[in-house]
Design an enzyme around this catalytic site. Structure first.
Site, PDB file in Angstrom:
ATOM      1  N   TYR A 157      32.610  31.481  27.848  1.00  0.00           N
ATOM      2  CA  TYR A 157      32.673  32.191  29.139  1.00  0.00           C
ATOM      3  C   TYR A 157      33.717  33.306  29.098  1.00  0.00           C
ATOM      4  O   TYR A 157      33.446  34.448  29.502  1.00  0.00           O
ATOM      5  CB  TYR A 157      33.003  31.176  30.230  1.00  0.00           C
ATOM      6  CG  TYR A 157      32.989  31.710  31.649  1.00  0.00           C
ATOM      7  CD1 TYR A 157      31.790  31.923  32.324  1.00  0.00           C
ATOM      8  CD2 TYR A 157      34.180  31.994  32.316  1.00  0.00           C
ATOM      9  CE1 TYR A 157      31.781  32.399  33.632  1.00  0.00           C
ATOM     10  CE2 TYR A 157      34.184  32.462  33.623  1.00  0.00           C
ATOM     11  CZ  TYR A 157      32.977  32.664  34.268  1.00  0.00           C
ATOM     12  OH  TYR A 157      32.976  33.137  35.563  1.00  0.00           O
ATOM     13  N   LYS A 161      33.192  37.358  29.492  1.00  0.00           N
ATOM     14  CA  LYS A 161      33.832  38.127  30.572  1.00  0.00           C
ATOM     15  C   LYS A 161      34.763  39.196  30.012  1.00  0.00           C
ATOM     16  O   LYS A 161      34.947  40.253  30.628  1.00  0.00           O
ATOM     17  CB  LYS A 161      34.575  37.177  31.519  1.00  0.00           C
ATOM     18  CG  LYS A 161      33.651  36.207  32.278  1.00  0.00           C
ATOM     19  CD  LYS A 161      32.626  36.947  33.116  1.00  0.00           C
ATOM     20  CE  LYS A 161      31.778  36.037  33.976  1.00  0.00           C
ATOM     21  NZ  LYS A 161      30.785  36.771  34.766  1.00  0.00           N
TER      22      LYS A 161
HETATM   23  P1  NAI Z   1      26.713  30.689  41.528  1.00  0.00           P
HETATM   24  O1  NAI Z   1      26.306  29.720  40.476  1.00  0.00           O
HETATM   25  O2  NAI Z   1      27.048  30.213  42.888  1.00  0.00           O
HETATM   26  O3  NAI Z   1      25.610  31.843  41.649  1.00  0.00           O
HETATM   27  C1  NAI Z   1      25.111  32.493  40.503  1.00  0.00           C
HETATM   28  C2  NAI Z   1      23.695  32.948  40.776  1.00  0.00           C
HETATM   29  O4  NAI Z   1      23.199  33.576  39.581  1.00  0.00           O
HETATM   30  C3  NAI Z   1      22.747  31.789  41.086  1.00  0.00           C
HETATM   31  O5  NAI Z   1      21.947  32.097  42.211  1.00  0.00           O
HETATM   32  C4  NAI Z   1      21.902  31.656  39.811  1.00  0.00           C
HETATM   33  O6  NAI Z   1      20.590  31.174  40.035  1.00  0.00           O
HETATM   34  C5  NAI Z   1      21.889  33.109  39.332  1.00  0.00           C
HETATM   35  N1  NAI Z   1      21.572  33.187  37.905  1.00  0.00           N
HETATM   36  C6  NAI Z   1      22.006  32.364  36.916  1.00  0.00           C
HETATM   37  N2  NAI Z   1      21.454  32.741  35.747  1.00  0.00           N
HETATM   38  C7  NAI Z   1      20.655  33.819  36.009  1.00  0.00           C
HETATM   39  C8  NAI Z   1      19.822  34.633  35.212  1.00  0.00           C
HETATM   40  N3  NAI Z   1      19.665  34.428  33.909  1.00  0.00           N
HETATM   41  N4  NAI Z   1      19.142  35.650  35.814  1.00  0.00           N
HETATM   42  C9  NAI Z   1      19.270  35.871  37.140  1.00  0.00           C
HETATM   43  N5  NAI Z   1      20.046  35.122  37.940  1.00  0.00           N
HETATM   44  C10 NAI Z   1      20.730  34.109  37.373  1.00  0.00           C
HETATM   45  O7  NAI Z   1      27.956  31.497  40.868  1.00  0.00           O
HETATM   46  P2  NAI Z   1      29.100  32.364  41.573  1.00  0.00           P
HETATM   47  O8  NAI Z   1      30.328  31.542  41.628  1.00  0.00           O
HETATM   48  O9  NAI Z   1      28.590  33.014  42.784  1.00  0.00           O
HETATM   49  O10 NAI Z   1      29.342  33.459  40.426  1.00  0.00           O
HETATM   50  C11 NAI Z   1      28.845  34.779  40.494  1.00  0.00           C
HETATM   51  C12 NAI Z   1      29.506  35.611  39.405  1.00  0.00           C
HETATM   52  O11 NAI Z   1      30.922  35.614  39.617  1.00  0.00           O
HETATM   53  C13 NAI Z   1      29.295  35.072  37.995  1.00  0.00           C
HETATM   54  O12 NAI Z   1      29.152  36.135  37.087  1.00  0.00           O
HETATM   55  C14 NAI Z   1      30.581  34.309  37.727  1.00  0.00           C
HETATM   56  O13 NAI Z   1      30.842  34.208  36.351  1.00  0.00           O
HETATM   57  C15 NAI Z   1      31.572  35.203  38.441  1.00  0.00           C
HETATM   58  N6  NAI Z   1      32.826  34.542  38.754  1.00  0.00           N
HETATM   59  C16 NAI Z   1      32.874  33.455  39.588  1.00  0.00           C
HETATM   60  C17 NAI Z   1      34.086  32.854  39.880  1.00  0.00           C
HETATM   61  C18 NAI Z   1      34.201  31.673  40.777  1.00  0.00           C
HETATM   62  O14 NAI Z   1      35.333  31.157  40.896  1.00  0.00           O
HETATM   63  N7  NAI Z   1      33.157  31.227  41.447  1.00  0.00           N
HETATM   64  C19 NAI Z   1      35.332  33.350  39.288  1.00  0.00           C
HETATM   65  C20 NAI Z   1      35.170  34.486  38.445  1.00  0.00           C
HETATM   66  C21 NAI Z   1      33.959  35.046  38.199  1.00  0.00           C
END
Ligand code: NAI
Length: 249
Positions: A157, A161
């Site tokens: 991961y 990133k």
């Molecule tokens: P989440 O798991 O709540 O939402 C992610 C969404 O992306 C989901 O709807 C999922 O179905 C979709 N997804 C997954 N694989 C996919 C693919 N191959 N094609 C299209 N859609 C896909 O995650 P969250 O927490 O909202 O994260 C969003 C972004 O923020 C990610 O890139 C994550 O790495 C980043 N992030 C999140 C943090 C956190 O603390 N939640 C911290 C730092 C970064």
């Protein structure tokens, strides 16, 4: 009264839920039309689509695997046809498959690199010609604080990133002369389904390390994306904006 993103079209990947959804809603509140993708056009995606439309903007959800080059080519062409132009791209789709390196499988490594990093290549490559023609555009890549500082049990991961940050800076240099901006957002600990899976004890430990003493909410990240999407940030490119309550300084 005019809004910050009136007349703009924003494309957000992985926006059925979590941070992507909050970004979609925030940009829509400021008048942007919203095209968003997620893996499936399921009940969750449909509900998000309706929620955005209820703000009075055009919104459409597309089922597309961001890690897949062909899927991306097709969906971006479809979105250009449906919306006419793309002014903002938010590369948000991301997954975790955590584990110590000694136990990490090749599949865990490949999946995270493909969904988190290759997706940024896929979408940026497909959207670039559209923005180039327009002579404007803002691309926002969702990195993470761990892409800067590293994190045990997240080599895959963190590498994905950190890769996003290198991509962002390089692409910003490539397209700046055409008034296309490209920045990264590095969220810290944001409470979503992704982090909701962590045990309460771990979440408490995180909060204690954060100067603002709380986990972030998706709207904290969405507000920063609004800044980067709009002309408020017209002289900002190639930057990494940390949204982490001061956890990384
Ligand atoms: P989440 O798991 O709540 O939402 C992610 C969404 O992306 C989901 O709807 C999922 O179905 C979709 N997804 C997954 N694989 C996919 C693919 N191959 N094609 C299209 N859609 C896909 O995650 P969250 O927490 O909202 O994260 C969003 C972004 O923020 C990610 O890139 C994550 O790495 C980043 N992030 C999140 C943090 C956190 O603390 N939640 C911290 C730092 C970064």
């Amino acid at each position: 009264m005019s809004k910050l993103l009136d007349g703009k079209v924003a494309l957000i990947t992985g926006a059925a839920r979590g941070i992507g959804k909050a970004v979609a809603l925030r940009l829509a509140q400021e008048g942007a039309s919203i095209a968003f993708t997620d893996l499936n056009y399921d009940d969750v995606a449909k509900a998000t689509e309706l929620e955005i439309q209820a703000l009075g903007v055009k919104a459409k959800a597309y089922a597309s695997n961001a890690a897949n080059f062909k899927d991306t080519e097709q969906v971006v062409a479809q979105i250009e046809q449906d919306f006419g132009h793309i002014d903002v791209l938010v590369n948000n789709a991301g997954i975790t498959k955590d584990g110590a390196l000694k136990r990490m499988t090749e599949d865990q490594w490949d999946a995270v690199i493909a969904v988190n990093l290759k997706s940024v290549f896929n979408f940026t490559k497909m959207v670039q010609p559209i923005m180039w023609k327009q002579g404007s555009g803002s691309i926002i890549n969702m990195s993470s604080v761990v892409g800067v500082s590293g994190n045990a049990n997240q080599t895959n991961y963190s590498a994905s990133k950190a890769g996003i940050i290198g991509f962002t800076k390089s692409f910003a240099k490539e397209v700046g002369a055409r008034s296309i901006r490209c920045n990264a957002v590095a969220p810290g600990f944001i409470i979503t389904e992704m982090t909701g899976q962590l045990p309460e004890e771990i979440r408490q430990q995180w909060a204690e390390k954060i100067p603002l003493r709380r986990g972030g909410i998706p709207e904290d990240v969405a507000n920063v994306c609004l800044f980067l999407a709009s002309d408020l940030s017209s002289y900002v490119t190639g930057q990494v904006l940390h949204v982490c309550g001061g956890m990384n300084m």
